[in-house]
Design a protein around this motif. Structure first.
Motif, PDB file in Angstrom:
ATOM      1  N   ILE A  51      -2.905   2.820  -2.033  1.00 17.59           N
ATOM      2  CA  ILE A  51      -2.075   1.959  -2.610  1.00 17.59           C
ATOM      3  C   ILE A  51      -0.695   2.779  -2.391  1.00 17.59           C
ATOM      4  O   ILE A  51      -0.588   3.815  -2.815  1.00 17.59           O
ATOM      5  CB  ILE A  51      -2.439   1.858  -4.194  1.00 17.59           C
ATOM      6  N   THR A  52       0.104   1.989  -2.169  1.00 22.28           N
ATOM      7  CA  THR A  52       1.625   2.539  -1.748  1.00 22.28           C
ATOM      8  C   THR A  52       2.382   2.409  -3.044  1.00 22.28           C
ATOM      9  O   THR A  52       2.006   1.864  -3.860  1.00 22.28           O
ATOM     10  CB  THR A  52       2.014   2.029  -0.599  1.00 22.28           C
ATOM     11  N   ASP A  53       3.561   3.144  -2.945  1.00 20.76           N
ATOM     12  CA  ASP A  53       4.738   2.776  -4.031  1.00 20.76           C
ATOM     13  C   ASP A  53       5.531   1.656  -3.844  1.00 20.76           C
ATOM     14  O   ASP A  53       6.459   1.436  -4.378  1.00 20.76           O
ATOM     15  CB  ASP A  53       5.361   4.176  -4.322  1.00 20.76           C
ATOM     16  N   LYS A  54       5.156   1.156  -2.402  1.00 20.93           N
ATOM     17  CA  LYS A  54       6.113  -0.253  -2.132  1.00 20.93           C
ATOM     18  C   LYS A  54       5.523  -1.495  -2.987  1.00 20.93           C
ATOM     19  O   LYS A  54       4.310  -1.529  -3.022  1.00 20.93           O
ATOM     20  CB  LYS A  54       6.258  -0.434  -0.776  1.00 20.93           C
ATOM     21  N   VAL A  55       6.300  -2.415  -3.279  1.00 21.17           N
ATOM     22  CA  VAL A  55       5.770  -3.721  -3.682  1.00 21.17           C
ATOM     23  C   VAL A  55       6.287  -4.800  -2.612  1.00 21.17           C
ATOM     24  O   VAL A  55       7.210  -4.742  -2.222  1.00 21.17           O
ATOM     25  CB  VAL A  55       6.663  -3.885  -5.118  1.00 21.17           C
ATOM     26  N   ASP A  56       5.558  -6.135  -2.643  1.00 14.02           N
ATOM     27  CA  ASP A  56       5.714  -6.956  -1.744  1.00 14.02           C
ATOM     28  C   ASP A  56       6.697  -8.074  -2.653  1.00 14.02           C
ATOM     29  O   ASP A  56       6.862  -7.740  -3.865  1.00 14.02           O
ATOM     30  CB  ASP A  56       4.587  -7.687  -1.211  1.00 14.02           C
ATOM     31  N   ALA A  57       6.833  -9.153  -2.012  1.00 16.17           N
ATOM     32  CA  ALA A  57       7.866 -10.132  -2.415  1.00 16.17           C
ATOM     33  C   ALA A  57       7.336 -10.712  -3.890  1.00 16.17           C
ATOM     34  O   ALA A  57       8.098 -11.361  -4.746  1.00 16.17           O
ATOM     35  CB  ALA A  57       7.988 -11.159  -1.670  1.00 16.17           C
ATOM     36  N   LYS A  58       5.773 -10.807  -4.001  1.00 14.12           N
ATOM     37  CA  LYS A  58       5.589 -11.381  -5.423  1.00 14.12           C
ATOM     38  C   LYS A  58       5.099 -10.198  -6.308  1.00 14.12           C
ATOM     39  O   LYS A  58       4.434 -10.285  -7.500  1.00 14.12           O
ATOM     40  CB  LYS A  58       3.840 -11.873  -4.726  1.00 14.12           C
ATOM     41  N   GLY A  59       5.635  -8.970  -6.091  1.00 18.35           N
ATOM     42  CA  GLY A  59       5.617  -7.857  -6.947  1.00 18.35           C
ATOM     43  C   GLY A  59       4.102  -7.039  -6.914  1.00 18.35           C
ATOM     44  O   GLY A  59       3.878  -6.430  -7.855  1.00 18.35           O
ATOM     45  N   TYR A  60       3.347  -7.466  -6.082  1.00 17.91           N
ATOM     46  CA  TYR A  60       2.187  -6.584  -5.886  1.00 17.91           C
ATOM     47  C   TYR A  60       2.336  -5.310  -5.009  1.00 17.91           C
ATOM     48  O   TYR A  60       3.136  -5.162  -4.192  1.00 17.91           O
ATOM     49  CB  TYR A  60       1.113  -7.302  -5.325  1.00 17.91           C
ATOM     50  N   PHE A  61       1.609  -4.404  -5.444  1.00 14.55           N
ATOM     51  CA  PHE A  61       1.672  -3.007  -4.577  1.00 14.55           C
ATOM     52  C   PHE A  61       1.016  -3.309  -3.103  1.00 14.55           C
ATOM     53  O   PHE A  61      -0.031  -4.134  -3.077  1.00 14.55           O
ATOM     54  CB  PHE A  61       0.825  -2.049  -5.195  1.00 14.55           C
ATOM     55  N   VAL A  62       1.927  -2.720  -2.067  1.00 13.03           N
ATOM     56  CA  VAL A  62       1.480  -2.772  -0.785  1.00 13.03           C
ATOM     57  C   VAL A  62       0.362  -2.018  -0.708  1.00 13.03           C
ATOM     58  O   VAL A  62       0.192  -0.688  -1.057  1.00 13.03           O
ATOM     59  CB  VAL A  62       2.694  -2.484   0.012  1.00 13.03           C
ATOM     60  N   LEU A  63      -0.696  -2.246  -0.108  1.00  8.76           N
ATOM     61  CA  LEU A  63      -2.275  -1.763   0.487  1.00  8.76           C
ATOM     62  C   LEU A  63      -2.015  -1.306   1.759  1.00  8.76           C
ATOM     63  O   LEU A  63      -1.698  -2.186   2.684  1.00  8.76           O
ATOM     64  CB  LEU A  63      -3.044  -2.461  -0.060  1.00  8.76           C
ATOM     65  N   ASP A  64      -2.318  -0.149   2.066  1.00  5.20           N
ATOM     66  CA  ASP A  64      -2.704   0.195   3.575  1.00  5.20           C
ATOM     67  C   ASP A  64      -3.603   1.189   3.763  1.00  5.20           C
ATOM     68  O   ASP A  64      -4.125   1.398   2.984  1.00  5.20           O
ATOM     69  CB  ASP A  64      -1.243   0.971   4.166  1.00  5.20           C
ATOM     70  N   LYS A  65      -3.920   1.463   5.100  1.00  2.00           N
ATOM     71  CA  LYS A  65      -5.131   2.174   5.422  1.00  2.00           C
ATOM     72  C   LYS A  65      -6.382   1.579   4.717  1.00  2.00           C
ATOM     73  O   LYS A  65      -7.519   2.326   4.489  1.00  2.00           O
ATOM     74  CB  LYS A  65      -5.117   3.478   4.857  1.00  2.00           C
TER      75      LYS A  65
END
Length: 132
Positions: A51-65
């Motif tokens: 879980i990254t500290d970035k959020v997408d346009a909908k306000g959800y945390f951006v997930l990677d890896k």
């Protein structure tokens, strides 16, 4: 023993640490499968991510890896699970510790099966990506 050193004792553990860049806690990960197909053997198959500290346009945390992490267990000596029929489940927290000559895999759940497994041998298989 530190959690990182426990992972370094498990074949495939170093690759897991390298992929995620940290000791994974598997918070909100999805336990896709828990099975004991043979006497003394078992596995947990988990869809995990960072879980990254970035959020997408909908306000959800951006997930990677994203990765499918399979814990393969041999010489299982103890299994204790609640809500076993509730798979897939959402993991709240998962921890692997060393107890004498055994590994203890213990997890709590936000939803579904929770418990612990004690096994003499553990292996980790990591497959980058999401489940199909």
């Amino acid at each position: 023993m530190s959690p990182a050193s426990v992972f370094s004792e498990i074949p495939g553990g170093e690759s897991l640490l390298k992929w995620f860049g940290r000791i994974p806690r598997f918070h909100d990960a999805e336990l896709l499968e828990i099975s004991f197909p043979d006497k003394g053997a078992g596995l947990l198959r988990i869809h995990a991510w960072n879980i990254t500290d970035k959020v997408d346009a909908k306000g959800y945390f951006v997930l990677d890896k994203h990765a499918i992490v399979t814990l393969i267990l041999e010489d299982v000596s103890n299994i204790s699970c609640t809500d076993f029929a509730m798979v897939p489940c959402i993991i709240f927290d998962l921890e692997i510790t060393r107890t004498e000559e055994h590994f203890r895999i213990e997890w709590s759940a936000s939803y579904g099966v929770a418990g612990f497994i004690i096994a003499k041998h553990a292996h980790i298989n990591l497959k980058p990506g999401k489940p199909q």
